[in-house]
Design a protein around this motif. Sequence first.
Motif, PDB file in Angstrom:
ATOM      1  N   LEU A   1      22.472  70.978  38.238  1.00  0.00           N
ATOM      2  CA  LEU A   1      21.989  70.939  39.623  1.00  0.00           C
ATOM      3  C   LEU A   1      22.597  72.035  40.492  1.00  0.00           C
ATOM      4  O   LEU A   1      22.194  72.195  41.645  1.00  0.00           O
ATOM      5  CB  LEU A   1      22.287  69.576  40.248  1.00  0.00           C
ATOM      6  CG  LEU A   1      21.508  68.383  39.678  1.00  0.00           C
ATOM      7  CD1 LEU A   1      21.989  67.089  40.300  1.00  0.00           C
ATOM      8  CD2 LEU A   1      20.009  68.562  39.907  1.00  0.00           C
ATOM      9  N   ILE A   2      23.572  72.779  39.942  1.00  0.00           N
ATOM     10  CA  ILE A   2      24.167  73.865  40.719  1.00  0.00           C
ATOM     11  C   ILE A   2      23.098  74.924  41.007  1.00  0.00           C
ATOM     12  O   ILE A   2      22.413  75.395  40.099  1.00  0.00           O
ATOM     13  CB  ILE A   2      25.351  74.509  39.964  1.00  0.00           C
ATOM     14  CG1 ILE A   2      26.504  73.499  39.824  1.00  0.00           C
ATOM     15  CG2 ILE A   2      25.836  75.756  40.685  1.00  0.00           C
ATOM     16  CD1 ILE A   2      27.664  74.007  38.986  1.00  0.00           C
ATOM     17  N   GLY A   3      22.952  75.266  42.264  1.00  0.00           N
ATOM     18  CA  GLY A   3      21.953  76.255  42.648  1.00  0.00           C
ATOM     19  C   GLY A   3      20.576  75.685  42.911  1.00  0.00           C
ATOM     20  O   GLY A   3      19.694  76.398  43.407  1.00  0.00           O
ATOM     21  N   GLU A   4      20.383  74.389  42.595  1.00  0.00           N
ATOM     22  CA  GLU A   4      19.101  73.751  42.897  1.00  0.00           C
ATOM     23  C   GLU A   4      18.969  73.590  44.406  1.00  0.00           C
ATOM     24  O   GLU A   4      19.879  73.094  45.065  1.00  0.00           O
ATOM     25  CB  GLU A   4      19.021  72.366  42.236  1.00  0.00           C
ATOM     26  CG  GLU A   4      18.595  72.374  40.793  1.00  0.00           C
ATOM     27  CD  GLU A   4      17.085  72.468  40.618  1.00  0.00           C
ATOM     28  OE1 GLU A   4      16.352  72.247  41.592  1.00  0.00           O
ATOM     29  OE2 GLU A   4      16.651  72.773  39.500  1.00  0.00           O
ATOM     30  N   PRO A   5      17.834  74.007  44.968  1.00  0.00           N
ATOM     31  CA  PRO A   5      17.660  73.809  46.409  1.00  0.00           C
ATOM     32  C   PRO A   5      17.430  72.333  46.739  1.00  0.00           C
ATOM     33  O   PRO A   5      16.990  71.558  45.887  1.00  0.00           O
ATOM     34  CB  PRO A   5      16.413  74.637  46.725  1.00  0.00           C
ATOM     35  CG  PRO A   5      15.650  74.676  45.439  1.00  0.00           C
ATOM     36  CD  PRO A   5      16.675  74.679  44.345  1.00  0.00           C
ATOM     37  N   ASP A   6      17.773  71.969  47.950  1.00  0.00           N
ATOM     38  CA  ASP A   6      17.462  70.643  48.489  1.00  0.00           C
ATOM     39  C   ASP A   6      18.268  69.497  47.872  1.00  0.00           C
ATOM     40  O   ASP A   6      17.910  68.333  48.021  1.00  0.00           O
ATOM     41  CB  ASP A   6      15.961  70.313  48.347  1.00  0.00           C
ATOM     42  CG  ASP A   6      15.079  71.319  49.057  1.00  0.00           C
ATOM     43  OD1 ASP A   6      15.478  71.771  50.148  1.00  0.00           O
ATOM     44  OD2 ASP A   6      14.013  71.651  48.522  1.00  0.00           O
ATOM     45  N   VAL A   7      19.369  69.814  47.176  1.00  0.00           N
ATOM     46  CA  VAL A   7      20.220  68.753  46.640  1.00  0.00           C
ATOM     47  C   VAL A   7      21.124  68.217  47.748  1.00  0.00           C
ATOM     48  O   VAL A   7      21.690  68.989  48.525  1.00  0.00           O
ATOM     49  CB  VAL A   7      21.091  69.263  45.469  1.00  0.00           C
ATOM     50  CG1 VAL A   7      22.107  68.203  45.048  1.00  0.00           C
ATOM     51  CG2 VAL A   7      20.216  69.636  44.287  1.00  0.00           C
ATOM     52  N   VAL A   8      21.243  66.919  47.831  1.00  0.00           N
ATOM     53  CA  VAL A   8      22.214  66.293  48.721  1.00  0.00           C
ATOM     54  C   VAL A   8      22.930  65.206  47.932  1.00  0.00           C
ATOM     55  O   VAL A   8      22.300  64.445  47.194  1.00  0.00           O
ATOM     56  CB  VAL A   8      21.555  65.718  50.000  1.00  0.00           C
ATOM     57  CG1 VAL A   8      20.494  64.670  49.677  1.00  0.00           C
ATOM     58  CG2 VAL A   8      22.606  65.128  50.932  1.00  0.00           C
ATOM     59  N   VAL A   9      24.251  65.188  48.027  1.00  0.00           N
ATOM     60  CA  VAL A   9      25.060  64.196  47.317  1.00  0.00           C
ATOM     61  C   VAL A   9      25.369  63.063  48.279  1.00  0.00           C
ATOM     62  O   VAL A   9      25.894  63.287  49.378  1.00  0.00           O
ATOM     63  CB  VAL A   9      26.361  64.824  46.783  1.00  0.00           C
ATOM     64  CG1 VAL A   9      27.216  63.766  46.087  1.00  0.00           C
ATOM     65  CG2 VAL A   9      26.042  65.966  45.821  1.00  0.00           C
ATOM     66  N   LEU A  10      25.043  61.855  47.863  1.00  0.00           N
ATOM     67  CA  LEU A  10      25.206  60.677  48.710  1.00  0.00           C
ATOM     68  C   LEU A  10      26.232  59.735  48.101  1.00  0.00           C
ATOM     69  O   LEU A  10      26.016  59.192  47.016  1.00  0.00           O
ATOM     70  CB  LEU A  10      23.863  59.944  48.857  1.00  0.00           C
ATOM     71  CG  LEU A  10      22.699  60.756  49.422  1.00  0.00           C
ATOM     72  CD1 LEU A  10      21.402  59.967  49.298  1.00  0.00           C
ATOM     73  CD2 LEU A  10      22.959  61.131  50.871  1.00  0.00           C
ATOM     74  N   GLY A  11      27.345  59.555  48.793  1.00  0.00           N
ATOM     75  CA  GLY A  11      28.340  58.600  48.330  1.00  0.00           C
ATOM     76  C   GLY A  11      27.981  57.207  48.811  1.00  0.00           C
ATOM     77  O   GLY A  11      27.659  57.007  49.982  1.00  0.00           O
ATOM     78  N   LEU A  12      28.011  56.245  47.894  1.00  0.00           N
ATOM     79  CA  LEU A  12      27.795  54.864  48.307  1.00  0.00           C
ATOM     80  C   LEU A  12      29.077  54.359  48.960  1.00  0.00           C
ATOM     81  O   LEU A  12      30.161  54.449  48.387  1.00  0.00           O
ATOM     82  CB  LEU A  12      27.406  53.989  47.117  1.00  0.00           C
ATOM     83  CG  LEU A  12      25.968  54.141  46.617  1.00  0.00           C
ATOM     84  CD1 LEU A  12      25.673  53.110  45.534  1.00  0.00           C
ATOM     85  CD2 LEU A  12      24.966  53.995  47.754  1.00  0.00           C
ATOM     86  N   VAL A  13      28.919  53.866  50.136  1.00  0.00           N
ATOM     87  CA  VAL A  13      30.066  53.414  50.932  1.00  0.00           C
ATOM     88  C   VAL A  13      30.583  52.087  50.381  1.00  0.00           C
ATOM     89  O   VAL A  13      29.806  51.191  50.114  1.00  0.00           O
ATOM     90  CB  VAL A  13      29.600  53.245  52.389  1.00  0.00           C
ATOM     91  CG1 VAL A  13      30.708  52.652  53.233  1.00  0.00           C
ATOM     92  CG2 VAL A  13      29.120  54.570  52.972  1.00  0.00           C
TER      93      VAL A  13
END
Length: 210
Positions: free
Chosen positions: A21-33
């Motif tokens: 996923l490195i360099g993939e556009p539009d990636v967002v990492v979401l941590g579950l709280v």
Amino acid sequence: MTTYRDRSEAGRVLADRLTALIGEPDVVVLGLVRGGVPVAQVVAERLGAPLDVLVVRKLGMPWAPEVAFGALGPAGVRVVNDVVAGQLGPDDIADVQRREQAELDRREQLYRAGRPPLDLTGRIAVIVDDGLATGATARAAVQVARHLGARRVVVAVPVGAQQAYEMLAAEADQVICAQRPDAFTAVGAYYDDFHEVSDDEVTEALTATP
């Protein structure tokens, strides 16, 4: 099965599985709280992707809170399993939803202070937690992410139960689970340091990661 020293080490191991996923556009990492956020912080830094949080609250059966009849997410997202919810009366459903909505609102207000509302339209959402036990929260998170417009949903965890992994594989576009022990006990059993993550740790991670 090996144990992780702490959530940061688990994040490094997990990030090695996500290098595609490195360099993939539009990636967002979401941590579950909350426990997933320290893991997600390391993943986001490695991928060069923004870090955000996904606040999800399970709607649990009053007599068995681990059994979810639905979930709540940000922006008014509500996911309900009508078959399971059919076992409850409207008053019971309203009571559970009111309680969980209050906690969701508290956390959203705390973590999103000065941050725009979470919008996943067209994004690749990488949902990260510190482990999968029943998988109910992660499953709810996948459903919430889709409701928020994500075009692809990836679940990534350092360790999880095989049954939970299989359930999520049917829900998400991809599930990455670094370890799936044959005799899974509890997520904390696979960490040397499994302290309860505080609200302050979550806000500090969000501040430190663009």
